[in-house]
Design a protein around this motif. Structure first.
Motif, PDB file in Angstrom:
ATOM      1  N   ASP A   1     -13.023  -0.646   4.010  1.00  0.00           N
ATOM      2  CA  ASP A   1     -12.815   0.172   5.195  1.00  0.00           C
ATOM      3  C   ASP A   1     -14.085   0.138   6.055  1.00  0.00           C
ATOM      4  OD1 ASP A   1     -11.609   1.980   6.956  1.00  0.00           O
ATOM      5  OD2 ASP A   1     -12.521   3.673   5.932  1.00  0.00           O
ATOM      6  N   ALA A   2     -13.910  -0.138   7.346  1.00  0.00           N
ATOM      7  CA  ALA A   2     -14.999  -0.154   8.328  1.00  0.00           C
ATOM      8  C   ALA A   2     -16.102  -1.138   7.967  1.00  0.00           C
ATOM      9  CB  ALA A   2     -15.577   1.249   8.525  1.00  0.00           C
ATOM     10  N   ALA A   3     -15.719  -2.287   7.377  1.00  0.00           N
ATOM     11  CA  ALA A   3     -16.715  -3.270   6.958  1.00  0.00           C
ATOM     12  C   ALA A   3     -16.569  -4.609   7.668  1.00  0.00           C
ATOM     13  CB  ALA A   3     -16.614  -3.493   5.446  1.00  0.00           C
ATOM     14  N   ILE A   4     -15.523  -4.796   8.486  1.00  0.00           N
ATOM     15  CA  ILE A   4     -15.266  -6.092   9.109  1.00  0.00           C
ATOM     16  C   ILE A   4     -15.319  -5.947  10.631  1.00  0.00           C
ATOM     17  CG2 ILE A   4     -13.603  -7.974   9.374  1.00  0.00           C
ATOM     18  CD1 ILE A   4     -12.463  -7.136   6.642  1.00  0.00           C
ATOM     19  N   ASP A   5     -16.121  -6.815  11.258  1.00  0.00           N
ATOM     20  CA  ASP A   5     -16.177  -6.857  12.708  1.00  0.00           C
ATOM     21  C   ASP A   5     -15.112  -7.819  13.223  1.00  0.00           C
ATOM     22  OD1 ASP A   5     -18.360  -5.154  12.912  1.00  0.00           O
ATOM     23  OD2 ASP A   5     -19.804  -6.802  12.754  1.00  0.00           O
ATOM     24  N   LEU A   6     -14.597  -7.519  14.400  1.00  0.00           N
ATOM     25  CA  LEU A   6     -13.663  -8.423  15.068  1.00  0.00           C
ATOM     26  C   LEU A   6     -14.463  -9.155  16.138  1.00  0.00           C
ATOM     27  CD1 LEU A   6     -10.727  -9.351  15.364  1.00  0.00           C
ATOM     28  CD2 LEU A   6     -10.401  -7.495  17.003  1.00  0.00           C
ATOM     29  N   GLY A   7     -14.861 -10.372  15.865  1.00  0.00           N
ATOM     30  CA  GLY A   7     -15.707 -11.128  16.772  1.00  0.00           C
ATOM     31  C   GLY A   7     -17.166 -10.722  16.639  1.00  0.00           C
ATOM     32  N   SER A   8     -18.012 -11.331  17.487  1.00  0.00           N
ATOM     33  CA  SER A   8     -19.440 -11.006  17.510  1.00  0.00           C
ATOM     34  C   SER A   8     -19.981 -11.361  18.887  1.00  0.00           C
ATOM     35  CB  SER A   8     -20.178 -11.810  16.425  1.00  0.00           C
ATOM     36  OG  SER A   8     -20.217 -13.182  16.766  1.00  0.00           O
ATOM     37  N   SER A   9     -21.287 -11.169  19.080  1.00  0.00           N
ATOM     38  CA  SER A   9     -21.863 -11.448  20.394  1.00  0.00           C
ATOM     39  C   SER A   9     -21.806 -12.933  20.747  1.00  0.00           C
ATOM     40  CB  SER A   9     -23.312 -10.949  20.457  1.00  0.00           C
ATOM     41  OG  SER A   9     -24.103 -11.631  19.497  1.00  0.00           O
ATOM     42  N   THR A  10     -21.680 -13.797  19.756  1.00  0.00           N
ATOM     43  CA  THR A  10     -21.606 -15.238  20.016  1.00  0.00           C
ATOM     44  C   THR A  10     -20.237 -15.827  19.684  1.00  0.00           C
ATOM     45  OG1 THR A  10     -22.475 -15.718  17.813  1.00  0.00           O
ATOM     46  CG2 THR A  10     -24.072 -15.556  19.628  1.00  0.00           C
ATOM     47  N   ALA A  11     -19.331 -15.031  19.188  1.00  0.00           N
ATOM     48  CA  ALA A  11     -17.971 -15.496  18.861  1.00  0.00           C
ATOM     49  C   ALA A  11     -16.985 -14.433  19.339  1.00  0.00           C
ATOM     50  CB  ALA A  11     -17.835 -15.741  17.362  1.00  0.00           C
ATOM     51  N   ARG A  12     -16.785 -14.419  20.664  1.00  0.00           N
ATOM     52  CA  ARG A  12     -15.960 -13.387  21.287  1.00  0.00           C
ATOM     53  C   ARG A  12     -14.518 -13.846  21.430  1.00  0.00           C
ATOM     54  NH1 ARG A  12     -18.665 -12.666  26.746  1.00  0.00           N
ATOM     55  NH2 ARG A  12     -18.795 -14.908  26.492  1.00  0.00           N
ATOM     56  N   PHE A  13     -13.596 -12.882  21.440  1.00  0.00           N
ATOM     57  CA  PHE A  13     -12.198 -13.154  21.741  1.00  0.00           C
ATOM     58  C   PHE A  13     -12.022 -13.100  23.249  1.00  0.00           C
ATOM     59  CE2 PHE A  13     -12.085 -11.803  17.387  1.00  0.00           C
ATOM     60  CZ  PHE A  13     -11.075 -12.585  16.820  1.00  0.00           C
ATOM     61  N   LYS A  14     -11.118 -13.924  23.794  1.00  0.00           N
ATOM     62  CA  LYS A  14     -10.900 -13.956  25.232  1.00  0.00           C
ATOM     63  C   LYS A  14     -10.026 -12.794  25.707  1.00  0.00           C
ATOM     64  CE  LYS A  14      -9.167 -16.870  28.969  1.00  0.00           C
ATOM     65  NZ  LYS A  14      -8.236 -15.922  29.523  1.00  0.00           N
ATOM     66  N   ASP A  15      -8.835 -12.643  25.181  1.00  0.00           N
ATOM     67  CA  ASP A  15      -7.906 -11.593  25.577  1.00  0.00           C
ATOM     68  C   ASP A  15      -7.292 -10.973  24.332  1.00  0.00           C
ATOM     69  OD1 ASP A  15      -7.959 -11.873  28.476  1.00  0.00           O
ATOM     70  OD2 ASP A  15      -6.901 -13.768  28.175  1.00  0.00           O
ATOM     71  N   ALA A  16      -6.924  -9.723  24.436  1.00  0.00           N
ATOM     72  CA  ALA A  16      -6.221  -9.050  23.345  1.00  0.00           C
ATOM     73  C   ALA A  16      -4.920  -8.491  23.909  1.00  0.00           C
ATOM     74  CB  ALA A  16      -7.071  -7.923  22.769  1.00  0.00           C
ATOM     75  N   TYR A  17      -3.834  -8.796  23.273  1.00  0.00           N
ATOM     76  CA  TYR A  17      -2.518  -8.304  23.669  1.00  0.00           C
ATOM     77  C   TYR A  17      -2.010  -7.402  22.553  1.00  0.00           C
ATOM     78  CZ  TYR A  17      -2.917 -11.985  27.114  1.00  0.00           C
ATOM     79  OH  TYR A  17      -3.351 -12.782  28.134  1.00  0.00           O
ATOM     80  N   LEU A  18      -1.907  -6.115  22.852  1.00  0.00           N
ATOM     81  CA  LEU A  18      -1.539  -5.138  21.843  1.00  0.00           C
ATOM     82  C   LEU A  18      -0.194  -4.504  22.209  1.00  0.00           C
ATOM     83  CD1 LEU A  18      -5.015  -3.364  21.595  1.00  0.00           C
ATOM     84  CD2 LEU A  18      -4.135  -5.195  20.129  1.00  0.00           C
ATOM     85  N   SER A  19       0.616  -4.251  21.220  1.00  0.00           N
ATOM     86  CA  SER A  19       1.889  -3.592  21.490  1.00  0.00           C
ATOM     87  C   SER A  19       1.750  -2.078  21.418  1.00  0.00           C
ATOM     88  CB  SER A  19       2.956  -4.059  20.492  1.00  0.00           C
ATOM     89  OG  SER A  19       2.572  -3.735  19.179  1.00  0.00           O
ATOM     90  N   GLY A  20       0.622  -1.589  20.940  1.00  0.00           N
ATOM     91  CA  GLY A  20       0.348  -0.154  20.881  1.00  0.00           C
ATOM     92  C   GLY A  20      -0.990   0.123  21.517  1.00  0.00           C
ATOM     93  N   GLY A  21      -1.668   1.148  21.056  1.00  0.00           N
ATOM     94  CA  GLY A  21      -2.966   1.496  21.612  1.00  0.00           C
ATOM     95  C   GLY A  21      -4.095   0.976  20.761  1.00  0.00           C
ATOM     96  N   VAL A  22      -5.302   1.406  21.125  1.00  0.00           N
ATOM     97  CA  VAL A  22      -6.493   1.047  20.362  1.00  0.00           C
ATOM     98  C   VAL A  22      -7.232   2.354  20.036  1.00  0.00           C
ATOM     99  CG1 VAL A  22      -7.869   0.657  22.454  1.00  0.00           C
ATOM    100  CG2 VAL A  22      -8.557  -0.393  20.313  1.00  0.00           C
ATOM    101  N   TYR A  23      -7.711   2.470  18.822  1.00  0.00           N
ATOM    102  CA  TYR A  23      -8.456   3.652  18.399  1.00  0.00           C
ATOM    103  C   TYR A  23      -9.943   3.388  18.605  1.00  0.00           C
ATOM    104  CZ  TYR A  23      -4.180   5.461  16.400  1.00  0.00           C
ATOM    105  OH  TYR A  23      -2.908   5.933  16.238  1.00  0.00           O
ATOM    106  N   LEU A  24     -10.608   4.284  19.322  1.00  0.00           N
ATOM    107  CA  LEU A  24     -12.026   4.136  19.630  1.00  0.00           C
ATOM    108  C   LEU A  24     -12.802   5.267  18.973  1.00  0.00           C
ATOM    109  CD1 LEU A  24     -11.615   3.356  23.434  1.00  0.00           C
ATOM    110  CD2 LEU A  24     -12.028   1.719  21.599  1.00  0.00           C
ATOM    111  N   GLY A  25     -13.714   4.920  18.081  1.00  0.00           N
ATOM    112  CA  GLY A  25     -14.580   5.909  17.467  1.00  0.00           C
ATOM    113  C   GLY A  25     -13.944   6.779  16.407  1.00  0.00           C
TER     114      GLY A  25
END
Length: 161
Positions: A1-25
């Motif tokens: 839990d809370a141990a995996i990053d999605l991308g990094s400063s040198t390996a970024r994703f271009k676009d994200a298409y979500l069918s729901g929302g995103v949880y921040l913080g």
């Protein structure tokens, strides 16, 4: 839990298409962002007995969750009864319907009376901005010099349900 990053400063994703929302913080319902929108709307002055012609009118907004930020620029002329209460209609979303839902608005016009500041509020459960002046009196088309075709700028924030 809370141990995996999605991308990094040198390996970024271009676009994200979500069918729901995103949880921040956090994962609580209050941390879920499920709505973002930008757009335009057509603001319209309303004052009993007065008629308005528009040289230019523009309304833009950004909605993030239930918060709506808006900017209005209107250049107009008015005729008829220019001493009655002045309101702006046409906000893009209906405001929240509760007693804590009177949201302040900043209003300034090119010919606003120099001795008094003007302001307004978004009424609960509506798409209307009611204008006022510092003396607690209502602002009127005359207050902004609308008979001569001056401009008015309105900016503010309100919350939806």
């Amino acid at each position: 839990d809370a141990a995996i990053d999605l991308g990094s400063s040198t390996a970024r994703f271009k676009d994200a298409y979500l069918s729901g929302g995103v949880y921040l913080g956090g994962t609580a319902a209050a941390n879920k962002l499920d709505d973002y929108e930008e757009g335009t709307f057509t603001p319209t002055w309303v004052s009993t007995g007065a008629t308005f012609s528009y040289v230019y009118r523009s309304g833009t907004y950004t909605k993030i969750g239930n918060r709506v930020d808006y900017n209005i620029y209107v250049k107009q002329t008015a005729s008829g009864t220019l001493t009655n209460t002045l309101s702006m209609t046409g906000l893009p979303f209906t405001s929240r319907n509760s007693v804590d839902s009177y949201h302040m608005t900043s209003i300034w016009g090119s010919q606003t009376a120099s001795s008094q500041a003007s302001w307004g509020y978004v009424e609960p459960n509506s798409t209307i901005i009611t204008s006022r002046i510092t003396t607690s009196a209502v602002a009127t088309p005359n207050f902004y010099g609308m008979a001569n075709g001056y401009w008015v700028i309105i900016t503010g924030t309100y919350f939806t349900s």
